[in-house]
Write an enzyme that holds these catalytic residues in place. Structure first.
Site, PDB file in Angstrom:
ATOM      1  CG  ASP A  44     -83.141 -57.442  64.584  1.00 45.51           C
ATOM      2  OD1 ASP A  44     -82.582 -56.796  65.565  1.00 45.51           O
ATOM      3  OD2 ASP A  44     -84.458 -57.285  64.806  1.00 45.51           O
ATOM      4  CG  ASP A  70     -82.500 -57.700  69.808  1.00 46.01           C
ATOM      5  OD1 ASP A  70     -82.660 -56.758  70.549  1.00 46.01           O
ATOM      6  OD2 ASP A  70     -82.516 -58.171  68.950  1.00 46.01           O
TER       7      ASP A  70
END
Length: 257
Positions: free
Chosen positions: A187, A201
């Site tokens: 991330d 995501d």
């Protein structure tokens, strides 16, 4: 006019009842499902044509499944684009940003920094890495099964985003440290007071929102309209047809006398 057994009117009224129902087997090919739905739609259109008023006729057309070609190609293109963009962005930030100071994008609100996430989207469930790997695999299988009878362009886009995002994060879980099925997802988009996430995501969230909107609008992946959206119109058409038949019978009685 009173119809008798064997008359043309009696035979026409029996047409809808002889239409073969669409089988519910999940193993059927998408083309067979579309053909069966088209047959049901034709029978519904014939019944609506015999009812009174344009509303009944419109209801018969609304219950008909939308024909056309399957949208598997669109789904695969969207999924591939989402997957490649996510994979490329992760390779880039790992090579350039990991173990470096965060990059400011929008003041302190949005920054870029590499975080290894063992959990689900937005850092949730960090102790359930294997569970989320299994869930992602199941989502991919379900999407592929739906794709066999996919005729709706909006649904193809939505499912393509979901598939590309799921594949992007699943790749991390399979091939990144610390091992297969337990890999940590990369991330790098950090939003102040919110979470750190990646482009996979974002694709999953956008695809999920689009699926919800399409479902609320009564749209199905096969291009047909959800039964809940057309049941009222279909009932009105049947009611109009029965009242028309009763009126004809009432008029025929005095004439016969």
């Amino acid at each position: 006019m009173i119809s008798t057994p064997g008359s043309p009117q009696t035979r026409d009224d029996s047409v809808p009842t002889t239409a073969a129902p669409v089988p519910g087997s999940g193993r059927q090919e998408g083309v067979e499902v579309a053909l069966a739905q088209a047959s049901d739609g034709l029978a519904g259109s014939e019944g609506a044509a015999r009812s009174e008023g344009g509303t009944a006729a419109g209801a018969g057309r609304g219950a008909t499944a939308v024909g056309g070609r399957r949208r598997i190609g669109v789904l695969l293109v969207i999924a591939l684009l989402a997957y490649l963009v996510d994979l490329g962005s992760k390779l880039l930030v790992v090579a350039r940003l990991e173990n470096h100071a965060p990059i400011t994008v929008l003041g302190d609100i949005v920054t870029l920094q590499v975080i290894r996430n063992p959990g689900a989207a937005f850092g949730m469930g960090q102790a359930l890495t294997i569970v989320f790997t299994a869930i992602a695999s199941s989502v991919i299988v379900v999407i592929w099964r739906i794709a066999r009878k996919l005729y709706s362009l909006p649904w193809a886009i939505a499912l393509g985003l979901l598939l590309g995002g799921a594949l992007g994060n699943l790749t991390d879980r399979l091939f990144r440290f610390p091992g297969v099925l337990r890999g940590h997802v990369v991330d790098f988009i950090s939003v102040q007071h919110f979470a750190v996430f990646n482009l996979a995501d974002s694709a999953i969230v956008c695809g999920g929102i689009l699926v919800v909107l399409l479902s609320f609008r009564g749209s199905n992946p096969d291009g047909s309209t959800h039964p809940a959206a057309t049941s009222g119109g279909a009932k009105g058409a049947r009611k109009g047809g029965s009242s028309g038949g009763s009126g004809s019978g009432a008029e025929g009685g005095p004439k016969g006398e």
